[in-house]
Enzyme design. Structure first.
Site, PDB file in Angstrom:
ATOM      1  CB  SER A  47      -1.553   2.786   5.629  1.00 20.73           C
ATOM      2  OG  SER A  47      -1.559   1.423   5.565  1.00 20.73           O
ATOM      3  CB  VAL A  48      -5.638   1.377   2.865  1.00 20.49           C
ATOM      4  CG1 VAL A  48      -4.378   1.083   2.032  1.00 20.49           C
ATOM      5  CG2 VAL A  48      -7.296   1.306   2.500  1.00 20.49           C
ATOM      6  CE  LYS A  49      -2.245  -3.726   2.781  1.00 21.89           C
ATOM      7  NZ  LYS A  49      -2.454  -5.000   1.276  1.00 21.89           N
ATOM      8  CG  ASP A  50      -3.981   1.812  10.158  1.00 22.93           C
ATOM      9  OD1 ASP A  50      -2.928   0.736   9.916  1.00 22.93           O
ATOM     10  OD2 ASP A  50      -3.446   2.771  10.855  1.00 22.93           O
TER      11      ASP A  50
ATOM     12  CB  ALA B 175      -3.761  -4.530  11.038  1.00 24.48           C
TER      13      ALA B 175
END
Length: 477
Positions: A55-58, A61
């Protein structure tokens, strides 16, 4: 045996990385060709599910974790803790595993089973807490996560909603990638608003790089407060801002810079879900729910544009994490959402007719006393009690706590909260669900049944009506 040419020794080929941490980013843009219908502008989707954590959240993170290491907040042997709807937790868990940290992720109970399984696969400890809690409630995601940080030596709370490294990661990577991939031709950037990190960071970069030409459009669930909704719950995960009725002060994330966004498109769940199904079948892209919200907003934007304009929209994650929801006809049908396949037999909707003509049952806020509720349920046989404002309209199925009747409350103390006298929630069937399957699913239940359409209660009928194939609204509600 493979022989490595001498001229290649000591050189690293493009796309080869020392660890998963370095593999985040550089995701492709893919043009939409069939779901755009008669749109003249070019619409590209940035496929963020091709990040290693899915996901884009990598991006956030990695940015938050590396910043915490640099500042000394996170030290060797430490524990990474986050409160999340799942994707940020997945990115943190993957990178934490690669860098030798323990990870703990707190998620709400509405998160898909696939996401929880993926978190555990990376070695994360998953703490599931009830959703629909006000911000200061001890069971709220953030409250649980902060309590764990206090209890665990060496723990670090990522805090994506207020962590400056979140938007900074997108300013440093997502924005420049889009600018470079389009050769500076991008004119409109569309992204969902959750923590606000993606739309803030990438939006700021693109506006600066274009000299203010790029317009930034936020995609928001219809009831989310970002776009002016009442904050009532919705069904597309990982986007929007929920406002619990008991929240005293609504505090927005520091990661979200409101001034970056030029306009917000409010997208109903059904529009997002219907588009997800089209994209999978017509474009070959299996995307998650928030991607449907974002792309719906992008298509709305693009319809007003000419052939020289270029729209880039973020697709945050893959539909593989939501096969039990947005691509499951059982889940969709029970809530009255569009199904993935055409139904050739009678549906519940065929039986009840035009949902706009139905008299939706009254719902009660859970904070009423028995005396107050007794006045409202007089003369009814069953009444759902929902955790919501009294005058806010039809109830969302996900908010219903249970049911009460006049008989149930007859002998209850006047001052008791009505929530102390709830019976089990009434069964529900959806308008898009095949009638035969709905009857089989509720089994031998007798009495009131809720009819749902696009996630909201639209009628209360007797179960016998479903079995007989005729409907009469129950109890005059």
């Amino acid at each position: 045996m493979t022989v490595v040419p001498s001229h290649a020794v000591g050189r690293v080929a493009a796309g080869v990385f020392d660890s998963v941490t370095d593999a985040v980013g550089n995701t492709p843009l893919v043009r939409l060709n069939r779901v755009v219908d008669d749109i003249r502008a070019t619409v590209y989707v940035k496929l963020e599910y091709l990040n290693p954590g899915g996901s884009v959240k990598d991006r956030a993170a990695r940015g938050m974790l590396l910043a915490a290491e640099a500042s000394g907040e996170l030290r060797p042997g430490g524990t990474v803790v986050e409160a999340t709807s799942g994707n940020t937790g997945l990115g943190l868990a993957a990178i934490a595993a690669a860098r030798g940290y323990r990870s703990i992720v707190v998620v709400p109970d509405k998160v898909s089973e696939e996401k929880k399984a993926l978190l555990r696969a990376h070695g994360a400890e998953v703490h599931v807490t009830p959703g629909l809690r006000p911000v200061d409630h001890p069971e709220h995601l953030r409250s649980v996560a902060l309590r764990l940080v206090e209890e665990i030596p060496g723990a670090w709370f990522a805090g994506q909603y207020d962590n400056a490294a979140n938007p900074a990661a997108h300013r440093a990577t997502t924005g420049p990638e889009i600018w470079g991939q389009t050769g500076g031709r991008v004119t409109h950037f569309v992204a969902g608003i959750g923590t606000g990190g993606t739309i803030t960071g990438a939006g700021e970069y693109l506006k600066e790089a274009s000299g203010g030409v790029v317009r930034v459009i936020g995609a928001d669930p219809q009831t989310s407060v970002y776009g002016g909704g009442d904050g009532r719950i919705w069904y597309v995960e990982a986007v929007g801002h929920f406002l619990h009725p008991e929240t005293e002060a609504d505090v927005w994330p520091e990661s979200y810079h409101v001034d970056v966004v030029d306009r917000i498109e409010r997208i109903p769940d059904a529009e997002a879900i219907r588009l997800l199904h089209r994209i999978a079948r017509e474009e070959g892209l299996l995307l998650g729910g928030s991607s449907g919200t974002a792309i719906a907003a992008a298509l709305r934007t693009a319809r007003a544009l000419g052939p020289e304009e270029v729209v880039v929209v973020i697709a945050p994650d893959s539909g593989r994490a939501y096969l039990s929801k947005y691509f499951s006809d059982a889940w969709l049908g029970a809530l009255g959402f569009p199904l993935t396949t055409a139904v050739t037999e009678p549906t519940v909707g065929d039986l009840v007719g035009d949902v706009d003509q139905l008299a939706a049952p009254v719902t009660l806020p859970s904070g009423l006393t028995v005396a107050e509720a007794r006045q409202l349920v007089h003369g009814t046989e069953g009444l759902p009690v929902a955790l919501q404002r009294a005058a806010a309209g039809p109830s969302v199925v996900a908010e219903i706590l249970g049911s009460v009747t006049a008989a149930t409350l007859a002998d209850a103390p006047d001052g008791d909260p009505v929530s102390a006298h709830l019976a089990a929630p009434l069964p529900f069937v959806g308008t898009t669900e095949p009638l035969r399957g709905a009857v089989q699913r509720i089994g031998d239940h007798s009495g009131p049944v809720l009819i749902t359409h696009e996630g909201r209660v639209v009628a209360l009928v007797d179960a016998s009506c479903l079995s007989a194939g005729t409907v009469e609204e129950h109890g005059g509600l």
